[in-house]
Design an enzyme around this catalytic site. Structure first.
Site, PDB file in Angstrom:
ATOM      1  N   LYS A 188       0.798  -1.226   0.000  1.00 55.41           N
ATOM      2  CA  LYS A 188       0.000   0.000   0.000  1.00 55.41           C
ATOM      3  C   LYS A 188       0.833   1.280   0.000  1.00 55.41           C
ATOM      4  CE  LYS A 188      -3.742  -0.001  -0.315  1.00 55.41           C
ATOM      5  NZ  LYS A 188      -4.985  -0.306  -1.081  1.00 55.41           N
TER       6      LYS A 188
HETATM    7  N1  PMP Z   1      -2.863  -7.361   1.875  1.00 52.53           N
HETATM    8  C1  PMP Z   1      -2.778  -6.488   2.885  1.00 52.53           C
HETATM    9  C2  PMP Z   1      -2.077  -6.911   4.127  1.00 52.53           C
HETATM   10  C3  PMP Z   1      -3.357  -5.210   2.778  1.00 52.53           C
HETATM   11  O1  PMP Z   1      -3.279  -4.347   3.805  1.00 52.53           O
HETATM   12  C4  PMP Z   1      -4.038  -4.880   1.585  1.00 52.53           C
HETATM   13  C5  PMP Z   1      -4.666  -3.510   1.442  1.00 52.53           C
HETATM   14  N2  PMP Z   1      -5.717  -3.256   2.313  1.00 52.53           N
HETATM   15  C6  PMP Z   1      -4.136  -5.824   0.573  1.00 52.53           C
HETATM   16  C7  PMP Z   1      -3.514  -7.058   0.738  1.00 52.53           C
HETATM   17  C8  PMP Z   1      -4.922  -5.593  -0.691  1.00 52.53           C
HETATM   18  O2  PMP Z   1      -4.492  -4.554  -1.488  1.00 52.53           O
HETATM   19  P1  PMP Z   1      -5.517  -3.761  -2.427  1.00 52.53           P
HETATM   20  O3  PMP Z   1      -6.163  -2.711  -1.563  1.00 52.53           O
HETATM   21  O4  PMP Z   1      -4.666  -3.176  -3.480  1.00 52.53           O
HETATM   22  O5  PMP Z   1      -6.541  -4.722  -2.930  1.00 52.53           O
END
Ligand code: PMP
Length: 352
Positions: free
Chosen positions: A50
Site C-alpha cells: 500500500k
Molecule cells: N494485503 C494487505 C495486508 C493489505 O493491507 C491490503 C490492502 N488493504 C491488501 C492485501 C490488498 O491490497 P488492495 O487494496 O490493493 O486490494
C-alpha cells in the site's frame, strides 16, 4: 531495470517506494511444475504493497492543488494504507489522521503512531452501518475541511482511481520487465482491488492471453462476484487483515478476471508457515491467500507456466496474531511445532 535502480540515489523515501524484487517461491514452484514468483512488496519503506497507493494518491492530490504544505490527509484503513500515507505525508510536509477498526493488529497501530499519524480507533462494524470506519473517515474529512487552511485530502482508497493507477504505472510495468514479458498468470486477493485492477489492466494490454485470477478469503464477496456475477459474501470468516471486499466499487468495477478461487484460512495459513520455515520469507496472512491462490492457478494452467502474485506485507506486523500460538488455537487454526518451541536460549555468563 532493477540493476539500474539499485545504482541510483533516491532523493527521498517517496522515490524509494516500488522497484521491489520478484522472488521465486521454491516450494510452490516445485509442487506445481510452474515458476511461481512473488513481488516482494514487504520490502517497500512502509513494509507493504500500500505504499504505492499512498504515494500515488498524495502526489496526484498535490498536482490537483488539493494539498498545500501543512495540509491534512485523512483515511479509513485496515492499517497498511495509513502507514503508506503517513510516511509519504511526513516526507512531504503533511499531517495524517487515520480511522482504523480496533480489531486490526496492535503492530500496525503502533507503527501508525510511530509514523506520526493521529489514530482514531473505532468499533469494527459492517459497511452497511453508518459508523463503519470508512464512513466515519469521510465524515471527519468533511468536517475538518471547514477549518483546515492548507487543505484536506480524503484519500478514499475504495473510490479513488489514483489507487489502481499506482499499480498500472509501477507494479504492472515492473512485473512485465522483471519477467521479460514471460508471464502467463497473475493472481492476488482484493482489499480495495487497487493492486488487482491496476496490475491486471497493464499486463493484459501487454499480453491479451494472460490469465488473471482472484483469490478470496472466506466471508468476502469477490469469489461470488467473479465466479457467478453477483457480489454475495461466502460463509465463514478469516483472520487475514486488509483483504475481503463485500461490494462492487469504482476501483474494481471494470476489472476483468478469468479465474476466482475461494481460499480458506486452513489452506492459506500453512503456506505462510512453510514460507517462513523453508524459504526465510516472513509474511502476513493475505500473502498466504495469494500464494495458495497462485498454486491453484498454476495447477489449472499446468506445468511450465509462470505465475506472479503479491507478497503484500511483512509477517512482523502480525506477531501477536498469526505467529502467536494462543491466538491461532483460539481460532481453531493449526500451529506448527516449531512456532510453539521458538524461544530465546539462555547461556551462563562468565564471572568478571
Ligand atoms: N494485503 C494487505 C495486508 C493489505 O493491507 C491490503 C490492502 N488493504 C491488501 C492485501 C490488498 O491490497 P488492495 O487494496 O490493493 O486490494
Amino acid at each position: 531495470m532493477r540493476i539500474l535502480h539499485l545504482m541510483r540515489i533516491d532523493n527521498d523515501v517517496v522515490e524509494a517506494i516500488g522497484n521491489t524484487p520478484l522472488i521465486k517461491l521454491k516450494r510452490a514452484s516445485e509442487a506445481t511444475g510452474c515458476t511461481i514468483l512473488g513481488k516482494a512488496e514487504f520490502m517497500n519503506p512502509g513494509q507493504s504493497v500500500k505504499d504505492r497507493a499512498g504515494k500515488q494518491m498524495i502526489l496526484e492530490a498535490e498536482k490537483r492543488g488539493d494539498l498545500k504544505p501543512g495540509g491534512l490527509v485523512v483515511e479509513g484503513t485496515a492499517g497498511n494504507t495509513g502507514i503508506g500515507l503517513a510516511i509519504v505525508a511526513s516526507a512531504r510536509g503533511y499531517r495524517t489522521m487515520i480511522v482504523i477498526p480496533e480489531t486490526q493488529s496492535r503492530e500496525k497501530k503502533d507503527m501508525l503512531r510511530l509514523c506520526g499519524a493521529e489514530l482514531v480507533e473505532v468499533p469494527a462494524l459492517p459497511y452497511s452501518n453508518p459508523n463503519n470506519y470508512q464512513h466515519i473517515a469521510r465524515r471527519l474529512a468533511d468536517e475538518l475541511r471547514e477549518s483546515e487552511p492548507n487543505g484536506v485530502l480524503f484519500a478514499d482508497q475504495w473510490n479513488n482511481l489514483d489507487n489502481p493507477k499506482a499499480h498500472y504505472v509501477s507494479t504492472g510495468p515492473e512485473i512485465w520487465e522483471q519477467t521479460d514479458g514471460k508471464v502467463d498468470g497473475f493472481i492476488c486477493s482484493i482489499g480495495t482491488g487497487g493492486t488487482l485492477a491496476g496490475v491486471s489492466a497493464f499486463l493484459r494490454e501487454k499480453n491479451k492471453d494472460i490469465v488473471i485470477g482472484v483469490a478470496d478469503p472466506r466471508g468476502a464477496a469477490m469469489y461470488e462476484l467473479f465466479k457467478n456475477g453477483v457480489a454475495k459474501p461466502t460463509a465463514g470468516g478469516s483472520i487475514t487483515e486488509g483483504i475481503g471486499l463485500g461490494r462492487v466499487t469504482p476501483v474494481i468495477a471494470d476489472a476483468r478476471v478469468d479465474e476466482a478461487y475461494l481460499v480458506p484460512d486452513e489452506e492459506a495459513v500453512p503456506v505462510i508457515y512453510d514460507l517462513l520455515e523453508h524459504e526465510g520469507l516472513c509474511l502476513g496472512g493475505s500473502t498466504g491467500v495469494n500464494v495458495a491462490g497462485a498454486i491453484r492457478l498454476a495447477r489449472q494452467l499446468g506445468p511450465g507456466h509462470t505465475v506472479v502474485t503479491i507478497l503484500c506485507d511483512s509477517g512482523n506486523r502480525y506477531q501477536s496474531k498469526l505467529f502467536n500460538p494462543d491466538f491461532m488455537r483460539s481460532k481453531n487454526l493449526p500451529v506448527p511445532q516449531w512456532l510453539e518451541r521458538r524461544s530465546t536460549v539462555k547461556v551462563p555468563l562468565a564471572e568478571v
